[in-house]
Design an enzyme around this catalytic site. Structure first.
Site, PDB file in Angstrom:
ATOM      1  N   GLU A 164       0.850  -1.188   0.000  1.00 38.98           N
ATOM      2  CA  GLU A 164       0.000   0.000   0.000  1.00 38.98           C
ATOM      3  C   GLU A 164       0.882   1.233   0.000  1.00 38.98           C
ATOM      4  OE1 GLU A 164      -0.879   0.450   4.782  1.00 38.98           O
ATOM      5  OE2 GLU A 164      -2.142  -0.887   3.625  1.00 38.98           O
ATOM      6  N   HIS A 201      -3.954   2.484   7.142  1.00 37.22           N
ATOM      7  CA  HIS A 201      -3.033   2.189   8.236  1.00 37.22           C
ATOM      8  C   HIS A 201      -2.217   3.417   8.629  1.00 37.22           C
ATOM      9  CE1 HIS A 201      -3.109  -2.230   6.795  1.00 37.22           C
ATOM     10  NE2 HIS A 201      -3.883  -2.103   7.853  1.00 37.22           N
TER      11      HIS A 201
END
Length: 288
Positions: free
Chosen positions: A210, A247
């Site tokens: 990511e 996150h």
């Protein structure tokens, strides 16, 4: 960082709701859970295994290799130090929102004692047909089946989706390694990639990354010299510029850590990067 049938697991926080649920699932699919920790219930039995006052006390009676932490953030540091000083080889730290200073102390202690931390904020590790440690559905045969494809993921949910698609494609998995989504973690994408490259049961590797940080770029440097095929997917292509999403580790700094920089680095190293998670299984199959 690859759990095996012989891996002896200690569950810290075993008597809580989540600790109980996932310990039962782990035991049910063959994971060798030797006991748990809860100082208030030491000397009792829970889900069929003994409960100890500490990891040190457990090690004296029932030696373990891996400590799995179902521990709240404020108590995570002390639990980790207990397990590390007891002699744990691996800590799987599920907890998120641990104070950064505590995380740094945990990592320093692990390094000093030769232990490995997977996480914090990991969903865990799974070896289909052998066992799992964490909150990944390693007990679900619709998602995890023994195979020859290793999967590395910063995201538990995306990792689950990818494993589901690999199973539906008849490929299965050799191992799943959830490295965690926090900014400071104990096991990097590159380290997990190296482990799967050395694993005799793995023929190909999938990286689920990511935006944020530089771990995928660093993994690309290692992937360049691999003989095993590597396929990757990077989440966050459509994330608005300048906004923190997902996150805690998904923070872009400068020109590195962006979707384009990660994709370019991986493709330059010979890694096949897919646009969508659903394309991963086909990309893997075409390279095996």
């Amino acid at each position: 960082m690859i759990v095996r049938k012989e891996t002896r697991v200690l569950v810290q926080g075993i008597t809580g709701k989540q600790g109980t649920f996932w310990t039962e699932k782990m035991i049910g699919c063959g994971t060798r859970v030797i006991g748990g920790v809860n100082p208030k219930r030491a000397g009792t039995e829970h889900v069929g295994v003994p409960v100890f006052a500490s990891a040190r006390a457990a090690m004296e009676v029932a030696p373990f290799d891996l400590a799995l932490m179902f521990i709240p953030p404020a108590a995570a540091k002390d639990a980790a130090l207990d397990a590390i000083e007891a002699g744990a080889k691996t800590l799987v730290v599920l907890t998120e929102h641990i104070p950064l200073q505590d995380v740094l102390i945990m990592h320093a202690a692990a390094k000093a004692h030769g232990a490995r931390i997977v996480g914090p904020n990991t969903a865990g590790i799974v070896t289909p047909g052998e066992g799992f440690a964490g909150i990944m559905p390693g007990h679900n045969p619709n998602i995890f089946q023994p195979g020859r494809v290793g999967v590395i993921s910063r995201s538990g949910s995306l990792g689950t989706l990818v494993c589901l698609n690999l199973t539906r494609a008849g490929l299965g998995q050799s191992a799943f390694i959830g490295i965690g989504g926090d900014p400071v973690i104990g096991t990097s994408t590159r380290e997990a990639l190296e482990a799967l490259d050395l694993d005799a049961g793995t023929d190909a590797v999938v990286i689920v990354g990511e935006i944020g940080g530089t771990m995928e770029e660093e993994a690309a440097e290692y992937a360049r010299g691999m003989k095993k095929p590597v396929v990757a997917f990077i989440a966050g292509r459509s994330a608005p510029s300048g906004r923190t999403m997902g996150h805690a580790g998904a923070i872009v700094t400068g020109h590195r850590g962006t979707y384009n920089s990660k994709r370019s680095a991986l493709e330059a190293a010979g890694v096949a990067v897919t646009d969508l998670p659903r394309d991963i299984a086909e990309a893997v199959a075409s390279r095996l």
